[in-house]
Design an enzyme around this catalytic site. Structure first.
Site, PDB file in Angstrom:
ATOM      1  N   PRO A   1       0.813  -1.219   0.000  1.00 25.14           N
ATOM      2  CA  PRO A   1       0.000   0.000   0.000  1.00 25.14           C
ATOM      3  C   PRO A   1       0.853   1.280   0.000  1.00 25.14           C
ATOM      4  O   PRO A   1       0.356   2.353  -0.330  1.00 25.14           O
ATOM      5  CB  PRO A   1      -0.816  -0.096   1.294  1.00 25.14           C
ATOM      6  CG  PRO A   1      -0.797  -1.541   1.663  1.00 25.14           C
ATOM      7  CD  PRO A   1       0.526  -2.057   1.171  1.00 25.14           C
TER       8      PRO A   1
ATOM      9  N   GLU B   1      -0.017  -7.900   7.941  1.00 23.96           N
ATOM     10  CA  GLU B   1       0.117  -6.446   8.111  1.00 23.96           C
ATOM     11  C   GLU B   1       1.230  -5.859   7.263  1.00 23.96           C
ATOM     12  O   GLU B   1       1.294  -4.654   7.056  1.00 23.96           O
ATOM     13  CB  GLU B   1       0.348  -6.097   9.580  1.00 23.96           C
ATOM     14  CG  GLU B   1      -0.923  -6.134  10.414  1.00 23.96           C
ATOM     15  CD  GLU B   1      -2.095  -5.389   9.772  1.00 23.96           C
ATOM     16  OE1 GLU B   1      -2.016  -4.156   9.676  1.00 23.96           O
ATOM     17  OE2 GLU B   1      -3.070  -6.041   9.359  1.00 23.96           O
TER      18      GLU B   1
ATOM     19  N   ARG C   1      -1.532  -6.726 -22.107  1.00 26.26           N
ATOM     20  CA  ARG C   1      -2.253  -6.223 -23.277  1.00 26.26           C
ATOM     21  C   ARG C   1      -1.443  -5.185 -24.069  1.00 26.26           C
ATOM     22  O   ARG C   1      -1.792  -4.844 -25.190  1.00 26.26           O
ATOM     23  CB  ARG C   1      -3.634  -5.675 -22.890  1.00 26.26           C
ATOM     24  CG  ARG C   1      -3.628  -4.462 -22.013  1.00 26.26           C
ATOM     25  CD  ARG C   1      -5.027  -4.022 -21.651  1.00 26.26           C
ATOM     26  NE  ARG C   1      -5.764  -3.412 -22.757  1.00 26.26           N
ATOM     27  CZ  ARG C   1      -5.497  -2.214 -23.270  1.00 26.26           C
ATOM     28  NH1 ARG C   1      -4.525  -1.476 -22.788  1.00 26.26           N
ATOM     29  NH2 ARG C   1      -6.202  -1.736 -24.273  1.00 26.26           N
TER      30      ARG C   1
ATOM     31  N   ASP D   1      -6.045   3.887 -28.000  1.00 27.95           N
ATOM     32  CA  ASP D   1      -5.688   4.212 -26.617  1.00 27.95           C
ATOM     33  C   ASP D   1      -4.891   5.510 -26.556  1.00 27.95           C
ATOM     34  O   ASP D   1      -5.174   6.386 -25.758  1.00 27.95           O
ATOM     35  CB  ASP D   1      -4.810   3.106 -26.003  1.00 27.95           C
ATOM     36  CG  ASP D   1      -5.658   2.001 -25.392  1.00 27.95           C
ATOM     37  OD1 ASP D   1      -6.893   2.089 -25.489  1.00 27.95           O
ATOM     38  OD2 ASP D   1      -5.079   1.063 -24.825  1.00 27.95           O
TER      39      ASP D   1
END
Ligand code: 9D3
Length: 255
Positions: free
Chosen positions: A89, A116, A154, A169
């Site tokens: 994170p 954690e 991709r 894109d």
């Protein structure tokens, strides 16, 4: 492109890799994903991979030894050349730019954290990069690893059947998509916009561009700051109340 994935839950990866584009990319030899169970590299009798944190506090922390053993054993001589990405994170945010950057590598190692967190020495002395996929709390790094594999795959040459899709894109990059319709022309009384059935290609292109601009202005005005906008785009946005530079001002006002 080869991904070596280090995880305590290799099962999570099975279904997503067995269908659709990721399946085909592997069959084509463009993508190889090798799963390594970190637990297999724990040397104690019970193959323990986590422990309580120094300093106390709740939760468990992933031990460094099995992770170092797994990555060093699998990468061998390639260690030091292959990016070793820790999914956490706290990492830098994964974006389309990061996906493009990763797609240039021939091989990448992904370490998926659980509990954690991961012992800090993995971050400091084994990982070369740390990535987060966004500001929400997940249960581990496995889904983020799959997101990265999906977004990067991709972009690999030959993986998408239609090379036009990638050009598209880059063309519309930075804007949200225009609305898509297919048959029937009227569904439950809801008609497809007339312009799309008119056959006037220039008008269709202009309508789609304006729809994309309107949606981006309404839903993600932050994206307009980085989007590649023509004079015609700017003129149209101004009819909606947009002013170039607003995003910058808002950033100061919002923070
Ligand atoms: C209490 C503090 N938490 C940090 C916000 C602890 C914590 C929560 C969730 C530690 C690890 C996790 C598991 N998440 C990941 O490993 C993860 C993740 C994520 O949760 N969101 C977005 N990207 C990622 S990449 C890895």
């Amino acid at each position: 492109m080869r991904f070596d994935v280090f995880t305590l839950f290799p099962e999570i990866f099975e279904s997503p890799l067995q269908v659709s584009i990721l399946k085909r990319a592997q069959e084509m030899g463009r993508l190889e994903v090798v799963l390594h169970n970190i637990r297999d590299y724990a040397t104690d009798k019970h193959h323990v991979t986590d422990d309580t944190p120094y300093g106390g506090g709740g939760g468990m922390v992933m031990k460094p030894e099995p992770i170092f053993a797994a990555v060093e054993s699998v990468l061998g001589e390639a260690l030091g050349e292959v990016p070793v990405i820790l999914l956490t994170p706290q990492g830098r945010l994964f974006t389309q730019d990061v996906a493009r950057e990763l797609a240039r590598h021939e091989r990448i190692a992904l370490i998926c954290g659980r509990y954690e967190g991961v012992d800090e020495r993995v971050r400091q002395h084994l990982a070369t990069d740390e990535i987060s996929i966004g500001d929400y709390v997940l249960t581990g790094g496995e889904l983020p690893a799959l997101v990265i594999i999906d977004a990067v795959t991709r972009l690999l040459p030959g993986v998408l059947g239609d090379p036009g899709a990638l050009i598209e894109d880059s063309h519309t990059w930075g804007l949200l998509e225009y609305p898509h319709y297919t048959r029937p022309a009227v569904f439950r009384g809801w008609a497809v916009p007339e312009v799309l059935r008119s056959g006037h290609h220039a008008e269709i292109a202009r309508w789609r561009r304006q729809q994309a601009l309107r949606r981006t202005w309404e839903r993600r005005p932050d994206l307009l700051a980085k989007a590649a906008l023509s004079e015609e785009d700017r003129a149209f946005l101004q009819t909606l109340g947009w002013n170039a530079g607003d995003e910058l001002v808002n950033e100061w006002e919002n923070e």
